[in-house]
Design a protein around this motif. Sequence first.
Motif, PDB file in Angstrom:
ATOM      1  N   GLY A  60      77.339  25.777  52.345  1.00 28.13           N
ATOM      2  CA  GLY A  60      78.552  25.578  51.570  1.00 28.13           C
ATOM      3  C   GLY A  60      78.782  26.718  50.603  1.00 28.13           C
ATOM      4  O   GLY A  60      78.129  27.772  50.679  1.00 28.13           O
ATOM      5  N   LYS A  61      79.688  26.494  49.684  1.00 24.16           N
ATOM      6  CA  LYS A  61      80.019  27.513  48.685  1.00 24.16           C
ATOM      7  C   LYS A  61      78.927  27.655  47.631  1.00 24.16           C
ATOM      8  O   LYS A  61      79.030  28.494  46.747  1.00 24.16           O
ATOM      9  CB  LYS A  61      81.358  27.157  48.020  1.00 24.16           C
ATOM     10  N   ASN A  62      77.881  26.811  47.732  1.00 27.55           N
ATOM     11  CA  ASN A  62      76.749  26.901  46.804  1.00 27.55           C
ATOM     12  C   ASN A  62      75.471  27.346  47.516  1.00 27.55           C
ATOM     13  O   ASN A  62      74.365  27.110  47.023  1.00 27.55           O
ATOM     14  CB  ASN A  62      76.508  25.559  46.108  1.00 27.55           C
ATOM     15  N   ASN A  63      75.603  28.006  48.666  1.00 28.61           N
ATOM     16  CA  ASN A  63      74.414  28.404  49.418  1.00 28.61           C
ATOM     17  C   ASN A  63      73.506  29.311  48.599  1.00 28.61           C
ATOM     18  O   ASN A  63      72.280  29.192  48.653  1.00 28.61           O
ATOM     19  CB  ASN A  63      74.813  29.104  50.720  1.00 28.61           C
ATOM     20  N   PHE A  64      74.075  30.201  47.812  1.00 33.21           N
ATOM     21  CA  PHE A  64      73.292  31.118  46.992  1.00 33.21           C
ATOM     22  C   PHE A  64      72.441  30.370  45.964  1.00 33.21           C
ATOM     23  O   PHE A  64      71.412  30.867  45.504  1.00 33.21           O
ATOM     24  CB  PHE A  64      74.212  32.106  46.269  1.00 33.21           C
ATOM     25  N   ARG A  65      72.879  29.145  45.625  1.00 30.87           N
ATOM     26  CA  ARG A  65      72.213  28.370  44.589  1.00 30.87           C
ATOM     27  C   ARG A  65      71.205  27.377  45.160  1.00 30.87           C
ATOM     28  O   ARG A  65      70.076  27.277  44.674  1.00 30.87           O
ATOM     29  CB  ARG A  65      73.278  27.616  43.767  1.00 30.87           C
ATOM     30  N   ARG A 113      78.594  39.057  38.921  1.00 35.99           N
ATOM     31  CA  ARG A 113      78.757  38.634  37.524  1.00 35.99           C
ATOM     32  C   ARG A 113      78.490  37.147  37.344  1.00 35.99           C
ATOM     33  O   ARG A 113      77.890  36.724  36.353  1.00 35.99           O
ATOM     34  CB  ARG A 113      80.179  38.977  37.047  1.00 35.99           C
ATOM     35  N   HIS A 114      78.903  36.336  38.318  1.00 29.82           N
ATOM     36  CA  HIS A 114      78.807  34.890  38.157  1.00 29.82           C
ATOM     37  C   HIS A 114      77.601  34.270  38.860  1.00 29.82           C
ATOM     38  O   HIS A 114      77.314  33.084  38.641  1.00 29.82           O
ATOM     39  CB  HIS A 114      80.091  34.233  38.649  1.00 29.82           C
ATOM     40  N   GLU A 115      76.901  35.048  39.659  1.00 36.24           N
ATOM     41  CA  GLU A 115      75.772  34.488  40.406  1.00 36.24           C
ATOM     42  C   GLU A 115      74.712  33.837  39.522  1.00 36.24           C
ATOM     43  O   GLU A 115      74.152  32.792  39.885  1.00 36.24           O
ATOM     44  CB  GLU A 115      75.136  35.568  41.289  1.00 36.24           C
ATOM     45  N   PRO A 116      74.382  34.373  38.342  1.00 30.84           N
ATOM     46  CA  PRO A 116      73.308  33.765  37.544  1.00 30.84           C
ATOM     47  C   PRO A 116      73.602  32.348  37.057  1.00 30.84           C
ATOM     48  O   PRO A 116      72.665  31.588  36.787  1.00 30.84           O
ATOM     49  CB  PRO A 116      73.166  34.730  36.360  1.00 30.84           C
ATOM     50  N   ASN A 117      74.889  31.966  36.931  1.00 31.30           N
ATOM     51  CA  ASN A 117      75.161  30.666  36.307  1.00 31.30           C
ATOM     52  C   ASN A 117      76.132  29.764  37.054  1.00 31.30           C
ATOM     53  O   ASN A 117      76.205  28.572  36.754  1.00 31.30           O
ATOM     54  CB  ASN A 117      75.668  30.863  34.868  1.00 31.30           C
ATOM     55  N   ALA A 118      76.895  30.264  38.005  1.00 28.03           N
ATOM     56  CA  ALA A 118      77.886  29.440  38.697  1.00 28.03           C
ATOM     57  C   ALA A 118      77.199  28.444  39.631  1.00 28.03           C
ATOM     58  O   ALA A 118      76.125  28.702  40.171  1.00 28.03           O
ATOM     59  CB  ALA A 118      78.853  30.310  39.478  1.00 28.03           C
ATOM     60  N   ASP A 119      77.827  27.278  39.821  1.00 30.67           N
ATOM     61  CA  ASP A 119      77.343  26.310  40.802  1.00 30.67           C
ATOM     62  C   ASP A 119      77.923  26.576  42.183  1.00 30.67           C
ATOM     63  O   ASP A 119      77.280  26.299  43.193  1.00 30.67           O
ATOM     64  CB  ASP A 119      77.702  24.891  40.354  1.00 30.67           C
ATOM     65  N   TYR A 120      79.139  27.088  42.223  1.00 29.20           N
ATOM     66  CA  TYR A 120      79.795  27.436  43.485  1.00 29.20           C
ATOM     67  C   TYR A 120      80.491  28.781  43.315  1.00 29.20           C
ATOM     68  O   TYR A 120      80.990  29.112  42.231  1.00 29.20           O
ATOM     69  CB  TYR A 120      80.864  26.410  43.873  1.00 29.20           C
ATOM     70  N   MET A 121      80.571  29.556  44.401  1.00 30.14           N
ATOM     71  CA  MET A 121      81.367  30.783  44.415  1.00 30.14           C
ATOM     72  C   MET A 121      81.977  30.954  45.802  1.00 30.14           C
ATOM     73  O   MET A 121      81.314  30.729  46.819  1.00 30.14           O
ATOM     74  CB  MET A 121      80.517  32.020  44.098  1.00 30.14           C
ATOM     75  N   VAL A 122      83.223  31.392  45.832  1.00 25.69           N
ATOM     76  CA  VAL A 122      83.903  31.680  47.094  1.00 25.69           C
ATOM     77  C   VAL A 122      85.083  32.588  46.785  1.00 25.69           C
ATOM     78  O   VAL A 122      85.632  32.548  45.671  1.00 25.69           O
ATOM     79  CB  VAL A 122      84.384  30.380  47.776  1.00 25.69           C
ATOM     80  N   SER A 123      85.480  33.399  47.752  1.00 25.58           N
ATOM     81  CA  SER A 123      86.632  34.259  47.532  1.00 25.58           C
ATOM     82  C   SER A 123      87.477  34.369  48.785  1.00 25.58           C
ATOM     83  O   SER A 123      86.952  34.488  49.897  1.00 25.58           O
ATOM     84  CB  SER A 123      86.188  35.665  47.090  1.00 25.58           C
ATOM     85  N   TRP A 124      88.788  34.292  48.588  1.00 26.23           N
ATOM     86  CA  TRP A 124      89.743  34.572  49.654  1.00 26.23           C
ATOM     87  C   TRP A 124      89.957  36.083  49.723  1.00 26.23           C
ATOM     88  O   TRP A 124      90.033  36.763  48.697  1.00 26.23           O
ATOM     89  CB  TRP A 124      91.057  33.852  49.367  1.00 26.23           C
TER      90      TRP A 124
END
Length: 451
Positions: free
Chosen positions: A114-119, A196-207
């Motif tokens: 999902g959009k939280n795979n990195f987490r 920038r947001h990888e350390p703290n975001a729960d989800y990330m995705v970009s169009w």
Amino acid sequence: MRSAADGYLFRPTSVDEIRAILLLAKETGRQITLRGAGRSYGDANIGSETLVVDIGRMRRILSWDPSTGHIDCEGGVTIEGLWRHTIEDGYWPPVVSGTMYPTLAGALAMNIHGKNNFRVGTLGEQVVDMDVLFPTGELRTLTPADDLFYCVISGAGLLGVIVRVKLKMKRIHSGDLRVLATAPRNWDEQFAEFERHEPNADYMVSWVDCFGRGTESGRGQFHAAWYMDDGHEFSSSFRPEHQDLPDTIMGLVPKSVVWRFLKILNNRWGMRFINWGKDFASKTIGNNKVHPQSLVGFSFLLDYVPNWRNAYLPGGFIQYQTFVPKEHAKEVFARQVAMQQEAGLESFLGVLKRHRPDKFLFSHAVDGYSLALDFKVTRENWSRLENLCHRMNDVVLAAGGRFYFAKDSTLRPSDVDAYLGGDTLSRYRRLKSELDPDALLTHNLAKRLGL
């Protein structure tokens, strides 16, 4: 495109009925295709002249314990079934795909992300234990302590039938997310937002707008999202009626007719205009703004546009997704988009995500990024599109990238050999001969790729 086949449909309601289908396959000299909900984008869920097993009727919730967050259910329970059963107790599925309709068994066979795979990694990493029925008739319980656990999960439904799963759900304190939208102007800014947001975001995705050129190549709209804590024991945002999206746009236009308007614009020039409009709105209206959004709205937006796939008729579309290590991702994705533009076959939708590696047998994950691309298929463009995908595969492989069986329509056997490697394929074939000695489990993707 080419994603249809005649088969013999079975809809079992118990493990014993699946055993009977396995026996029938042996007696009649047929093979079996495990279909789940049929939500894979390519030919992994169809089998020509096979016994097609749809386990959608095996959808009972066997137990649910809000004190631990453990839910025990049959393999035919869907992602929608999970969240609807648990959200009012303050729980959400730990990993979801972009649609809520896949079965749990099918989602684990492909090991969805999902959009939280990195987490948090893939869905398979959230499983406590599961029951698997092997073609020999043996029913075995597997846990993360078993090596076979990591082979059946991601095994594309070729080693056994996942009939029961115990999953650890995610504790949440609100049914809404806090979502930040920004408007990267190029590839450099896209990747800078993720970093920038990888350390703290729960989800990330970009169009990504695949029509962007030159200094605007890679432009798009990035979203980072965080779980909210509203400080209350119970939140009205947990209510299913809060999660379910309205069936009209601005209270006037029924979403059921939206696909008809999309179909008019579903061509190269129409989608160029739509992508331009989305980019303009991203830069002017929503840039650097935070807004609340329901978990369902953030996760499954297209599920609430009925029949949206009809906009791609009559030829349909393919989704092409590649996973590239972070050292090469920007270069590879920029090259892929340039290749599409040179061929006049731009993807109408591009989605960029951040990933982390895992140890599953047919893993698609890398310490890097993925780019998913939607291509419209027509009778006239199919050979050129297939050729484009093959050439893009070569670029991905040269960078140490990987692919995803749930979203494949164009891989060649040589591509699979290259990214999985001889050791992985040898291990799979040893397991296949041991667990499925009569080679009962198959599908058109497996036949196409020599699996």
